[in-house]
Motif scaffolding. Structure first.
Motif, PDB file in Angstrom:
ATOM      1  N   ALA A  21       0.807  -1.102  -0.018  1.00 41.19           N
ATOM      2  CA  ALA A  21      -0.096   0.472  -0.092  1.00 41.19           C
ATOM      3  C   ALA A  21       1.037   0.987  -0.196  1.00 41.19           C
ATOM      4  O   ALA A  21       1.040   2.202  -0.677  1.00 41.19           O
ATOM      5  N   LEU A  22       1.958   1.655   0.862  1.00 36.01           N
ATOM      6  CA  LEU A  22       2.860   2.460   0.969  1.00 36.01           C
ATOM      7  C   LEU A  22       3.507   2.544  -0.496  1.00 36.01           C
ATOM      8  O   LEU A  22       3.789   3.772  -0.806  1.00 36.01           O
ATOM      9  N   ASN A  23       3.502   1.471  -0.958  1.00 35.80           N
ATOM     10  CA  ASN A  23       4.193   1.334  -2.711  1.00 35.80           C
ATOM     11  C   ASN A  23       3.201   2.107  -3.788  1.00 35.80           C
ATOM     12  O   ASN A  23       4.197   2.974  -4.474  1.00 35.80           O
ATOM     13  N   ALA A  24       2.048   1.955  -3.139  1.00 36.05           N
ATOM     14  CA  ALA A  24       1.064   2.026  -3.894  1.00 36.05           C
ATOM     15  C   ALA A  24       0.776   3.635  -3.946  1.00 36.05           C
ATOM     16  O   ALA A  24       0.778   4.344  -4.820  1.00 36.05           O
ATOM     17  N   LEU A  25       1.699   4.337  -3.628  1.00 36.70           N
ATOM     18  CA  LEU A  25       1.335   6.209  -2.499  1.00 36.70           C
ATOM     19  C   LEU A  25       2.661   6.554  -3.060  1.00 36.70           C
ATOM     20  O   LEU A  25       3.006   7.654  -2.785  1.00 36.70           O
ATOM     21  N   ASP A  26       3.521   6.188  -3.532  1.00 34.78           N
ATOM     22  CA  ASP A  26       4.852   6.633  -3.825  1.00 34.78           C
ATOM     23  C   ASP A  26       4.990   7.168  -5.137  1.00 34.78           C
ATOM     24  O   ASP A  26       5.206   6.971  -6.575  1.00 34.78           O
ATOM     25  N   PRO A  27       5.243   8.510  -5.115  1.00 39.10           N
ATOM     26  CA  PRO A  27       5.182  10.074  -5.899  1.00 39.10           C
ATOM     27  C   PRO A  27       6.169   9.836  -6.955  1.00 39.10           C
ATOM     28  O   PRO A  27       6.040  10.077  -8.174  1.00 39.10           O
ATOM     29  N   THR A  28       7.347   9.105  -6.813  1.00 36.03           N
ATOM     30  CA  THR A  28       8.500   8.451  -8.276  1.00 36.03           C
ATOM     31  C   THR A  28       7.980   7.964  -8.613  1.00 36.03           C
ATOM     32  O   THR A  28       8.115   7.944 -10.230  1.00 36.03           O
ATOM     33  N   LYS A  29       6.854   7.160  -8.139  1.00 35.61           N
ATOM     34  CA  LYS A  29       6.311   6.349  -9.628  1.00 35.61           C
ATOM     35  C   LYS A  29       5.129   6.768 -10.338  1.00 35.61           C
ATOM     36  O   LYS A  29       4.153   6.577  -9.776  1.00 35.61           O
ATOM     37  N   LYS A  30       5.811   7.664 -11.719  1.00 31.36           N
ATOM     38  CA  LYS A  30       5.344   8.841 -12.150  1.00 31.36           C
ATOM     39  C   LYS A  30       4.153   9.771 -11.792  1.00 31.36           C
ATOM     40  O   LYS A  30       3.136  10.231 -12.584  1.00 31.36           O
ATOM     41  N   GLY A  31       4.873  10.417 -10.946  1.00 31.46           N
ATOM     42  CA  GLY A  31       3.873  10.928 -10.056  1.00 31.46           C
ATOM     43  C   GLY A  31       3.468  12.794 -10.807  1.00 31.46           C
ATOM     44  O   GLY A  31       5.081  12.600 -11.171  1.00 31.46           O
ATOM     45  N   ASN A  32       3.102  13.190 -11.222  1.00 28.93           N
ATOM     46  CA  ASN A  32       3.589  14.393 -12.381  1.00 28.93           C
ATOM     47  C   ASN A  32       2.345  15.408 -12.263  1.00 28.93           C
ATOM     48  O   ASN A  32       2.608  16.085 -11.200  1.00 28.93           O
ATOM     49  N   TRP A  33       1.270  14.745 -12.559  1.00 30.97           N
ATOM     50  CA  TRP A  33      -0.152  16.426 -12.611  1.00 30.97           C
ATOM     51  C   TRP A  33      -0.830  16.835 -11.369  1.00 30.97           C
ATOM     52  O   TRP A  33      -0.470  15.638 -10.096  1.00 30.97           O
ATOM     53  N   TRP A  34      -1.291  17.371 -11.210  1.00 30.84           N
ATOM     54  CA  TRP A  34      -1.587  17.208 -10.208  1.00 30.84           C
ATOM     55  C   TRP A  34      -2.805  16.699  -9.215  1.00 30.84           C
ATOM     56  O   TRP A  34      -2.811  16.473  -8.419  1.00 30.84           O
ATOM     57  N   ASP A  35      -4.100  16.164 -10.396  1.00 27.99           N
ATOM     58  CA  ASP A  35      -4.209  15.756 -10.207  1.00 27.99           C
ATOM     59  C   ASP A  35      -4.174  14.365  -9.679  1.00 27.99           C
ATOM     60  O   ASP A  35      -5.183  13.291  -8.653  1.00 27.99           O
ATOM     61  N   ASP A  36      -3.053  13.974  -9.806  1.00 25.68           N
ATOM     62  CA  ASP A  36      -2.442  12.474  -9.373  1.00 25.68           C
ATOM     63  C   ASP A  36      -2.251  12.703  -8.200  1.00 25.68           C
ATOM     64  O   ASP A  36      -2.463  11.795  -7.315  1.00 25.68           O
ATOM     65  N   PHE A  37      -2.203  13.537  -7.467  1.00 27.33           N
ATOM     66  CA  PHE A  37      -1.943  13.988  -5.409  1.00 27.33           C
ATOM     67  C   PHE A  37      -3.329  14.101  -5.327  1.00 27.33           C
ATOM     68  O   PHE A  37      -3.232  14.028  -4.282  1.00 27.33           O
ATOM     69  N   GLY A  38      -4.447  14.433  -5.276  1.00 27.84           N
ATOM     70  CA  GLY A  38      -5.338  14.053  -5.383  1.00 27.84           C
ATOM     71  C   GLY A  38      -6.216  12.555  -5.213  1.00 27.84           C
ATOM     72  O   GLY A  38      -6.723  12.167  -3.974  1.00 27.84           O
ATOM     73  N   TRP A  39      -5.696  11.180  -6.296  1.00 26.59           N
ATOM     74  CA  TRP A  39      -5.567  10.203  -5.609  1.00 26.59           C
ATOM     75  C   TRP A  39      -5.165   9.730  -4.703  1.00 26.59           C
ATOM     76  O   TRP A  39      -5.674   8.953  -4.099  1.00 26.59           O
ATOM     77  N   ILE A  40      -4.119  10.388  -4.210  1.00 29.79           N
ATOM     78  CA  ILE A  40      -3.456   9.672  -3.835  1.00 29.79           C
ATOM     79  C   ILE A  40      -3.603  10.225  -2.599  1.00 29.79           C
ATOM     80  O   ILE A  40      -3.959   9.450  -1.491  1.00 29.79           O
ATOM     81  N   GLY A  41      -3.824  11.450  -2.240  1.00 30.83           N
ATOM     82  CA  GLY A  41      -4.301  12.489  -1.054  1.00 30.83           C
ATOM     83  C   GLY A  41      -5.539  11.365  -0.034  1.00 30.83           C
ATOM     84  O   GLY A  41      -5.453  10.852   0.686  1.00 30.83           O
ATOM     85  N   ILE A  42      -6.694  11.442  -1.177  1.00 34.34           N
ATOM     86  CA  ILE A  42      -7.887  10.580  -1.386  1.00 34.34           C
ATOM     87  C   ILE A  42      -7.712   9.368  -0.274  1.00 34.34           C
ATOM     88  O   ILE A  42      -8.124   8.641   0.301  1.00 34.34           O
ATOM     89  N   ALA A  43      -7.275   8.203  -0.808  1.00 32.53           N
ATOM     90  CA  ALA A  43      -6.354   6.932  -1.075  1.00 32.53           C
ATOM     91  C   ALA A  43      -6.615   7.392   0.687  1.00 32.53           C
ATOM     92  O   ALA A  43      -6.081   6.377   1.134  1.00 32.53           O
ATOM     93  N   ALA A  44      -4.943   7.407   0.750  1.00 29.92           N
ATOM     94  CA  ALA A  44      -4.204   7.837   2.508  1.00 29.92           C
ATOM     95  C   ALA A  44      -4.407   8.340   3.516  1.00 29.92           C
ATOM     96  O   ALA A  44      -4.718   7.513   3.801  1.00 29.92           O
ATOM     97  N   LEU A  45      -5.926   8.969   2.990  1.00 30.73           N
ATOM     98  CA  LEU A  45      -6.342   9.807   4.297  1.00 30.73           C
ATOM     99  C   LEU A  45      -7.456   8.292   4.604  1.00 30.73           C
ATOM    100  O   LEU A  45      -8.107   8.290   5.884  1.00 30.73           O
TER     101      LEU A  45
END
Length: 480
Positions: free
Chosen positions: A70-94
């Motif tokens: 799960a932590l690996n699935a939220l790693d921004p170095t794995k093609k984290g690019n556009w800002w919407d990527d971080f919306g998906w990351i943050g929602i799932a993490a929270l």
């Protein structure tokens, strides 16, 4: 018992079989896990994680062994690019933090959610004056490495204001024509550059362009609204509060962000008089009832009283994931406002109606026939099964049904009556998915939520159909 018509097994007349759904969900989880663990595409793995969380809840499976994945699935170095990527990351993490997934890592997930919002918001995420990083926490997975290469962060709400910094030499005329129609509220998915920007045109041209970024599209604004809203509520949790306070998190800015987003939706969906330009698609030729939210905004602020359109805007283009995200954002905001919420907050039941009325289309999978949801829909298209998604981005758009179904599940848990009229359709789809005769789609077409496809992203693509199926089944388990 199954009804048999013309030699085909149909979805109708079948009772819910919770045990069969759970067995198939467990089988799908086993299919998804190795694909998810090796996909290397953070927005896809974060999006999938959100649906996997529902599987852990309904199945009672111990989540502790899956913490590393799960932590690996939220790693921004794995093609984290556009800002919407971080919306998906943050929602799932929270959600992981709040649901107690891999409980020993609860606060690791919370830190990831805080980082994601801060990165989306940009400068001003901290109440402390002076220099500070793009986000507060540098814990694994990958955030320290990401910070070392992404120190200059304008923030998603500021793209037009900083256009001259990210697009040196932009002409005053172009800058004026790209000015957002409504503000505050409204964010972009990436900065403007000389090579990446929308094309403003004086007349609507039926989506003749092919621009994916930077635009004010529904998905980016919806994930930002949801993450802002949910974090503003999470900060009230005494267990979570120190992780906000210790880094001088700007809670007032976070709260204002989601309120600005709701005001932005209000303007685009209810206060834009031209139905062709509104984000709300209702009553358009080809629509079967209810409302849908369009894939992106249509136009920019007027220049000399003339409106300029985004050349890539298609008045009929919608995405199933957007319908789910908006149902979630509007429903949750409506609950928080309590007294006198903006009228746009009351649209979510009609968005549910619109998705069931329009997205469920007749199709057979093998010898199993019925009505099945499409991942995207060009309203009015003569052949919706072969409609092209924006930017021909088949892999990303296939994920929509999974996102839609999990927001229906969240809506059901909050207000069970919302799905009463749609339970037969949900159960029918779940019954089809557990039918051993479920097979190839007919009519064929890439607009297909349930057939594994590789559109160039390998395992990130291949897992989407399984995640979509899993999301249907977890919803069916809940309402059975």
């Amino acid at each position: 018992m199954n009804d048999i018509q013309n030699g085909r097994t149909t979805q109708q007349g079948m009772a819910a079989d919770k045990a069969a759904y759970l067995a198939e969900a467990t089988s799908l989880f086993k299919e998804i896990l190795p694909l998810w663990d090796s996909a290397g595409n953070v927005w896809r793995t974060a999006c999938a994680f959100d649906s996997l969380l529902d599987y852990f809840v309904v199945s009672g499976t111990d989540s502790a062994p899956y913490a590393a994945a799960a932590l690996n699935a939220l790693d921004p170095t794995k093609k984290g690019n556009w800002w919407d990527d971080f919306g998906w990351i943050g929602i799932a993490a929270l959600r992981a933090a709040e649901l107690g997934f891999a409980a020993n890592h609860r606060y690791d997930f919370l830190k990831i959610a805080i980082n994601s919002w801060c990165y989306m918001y940009g400068a001003g995420w901290s109440t402390k004056s002076g220099p500070h990083g793009a986000y507060p926490y540098l814990d694994p997975p990958g955030w320290a490495s990401f910070a070392s290469t992404h120190g200059n962060n304008t923030g998603a709400p500021n793209c037009w204001a900083y256009i001259a910094q990210t697009w040196p030499g932009v002409s005053p005329d172009m800058q004026a024509k790209l000015r957002p129609r409504y503000s505050p509220g409204g964010i972009w998915n990436s900065p403007f550059t000389a090579t990446e920007h929308p094309i403003p045109v004086p007349e609507y041209n039926s989506g003749g362009g092919d621009v994916l970024n930077p635009i004010q599209n529904t998905v980016t604004n919806a994930v930002y609204a949801l993450l802002s809203l949910r974090l503003s509520q999470a900060a009230k949790n005494p267990d979570f509060a120190p992780y906000f306070n210790n880094v001088n998190f700007n809670l007032a800015a976070c709260n204002q962000a989601w309120e600005n987003q709701i005001a932005w939706w209000q303007l685009w969906m209810l206060k834009t008089p031209d139905p062709l330009q509104s984000l709300l698609l209702t009553g358009q030729q080809g629509s079967q009832g209810g409302s849908l939210v369009r894939e992106r905004v249509s136009s920019f602020a007027a220049v000399n009283n003339e409106i300029y359109w985004d050349s890539s805007y298609n008045k009929g283009m919608t995405w199933s994931g957007d319908q789910g995200l908006l149902i979630g954002a509007l429903r949750e905001a409506n609950a928080i406002y309590k007294a006198s919420p903006p009228p746009v907050c009351g649209l979510y039941p009609d968005l549910i109606k619109g998705a069931f009325a329009n997205y469920f289309r007749p199709r057979a999978y093998g010898s199993v026939s019925g009505n099945f949801p499409l991942p995207w829909l060009e309203v009015g298209a003569t052949d919706p099964y072969n409609a092209t998604p924006p930017g021909s981005d088949y892999g990303d758009y296939q994920t929509g049904v999974g996102a839609y179904m999990r927001y229906l599940l969240q809506a059901y848990r909050a207000e069970p009556a919302l799905l009463a009229a749609y339970k037969p359709a949900i159960i029918a789809t779940a019954n089809a998915l557990v039918n051993p005769n479920f097979g190839a789609a007919s009519p064929p077409g890439a607009c297909d939520a349930f057939t594994p496809q590789n559109n160039g992203n390998g395992n990130a693509d291949l897992m989407s159909a399984y995640v979509n199926r899993l999301a249907v089944l977890t919803l069916a388990i809940a309402i059975s």
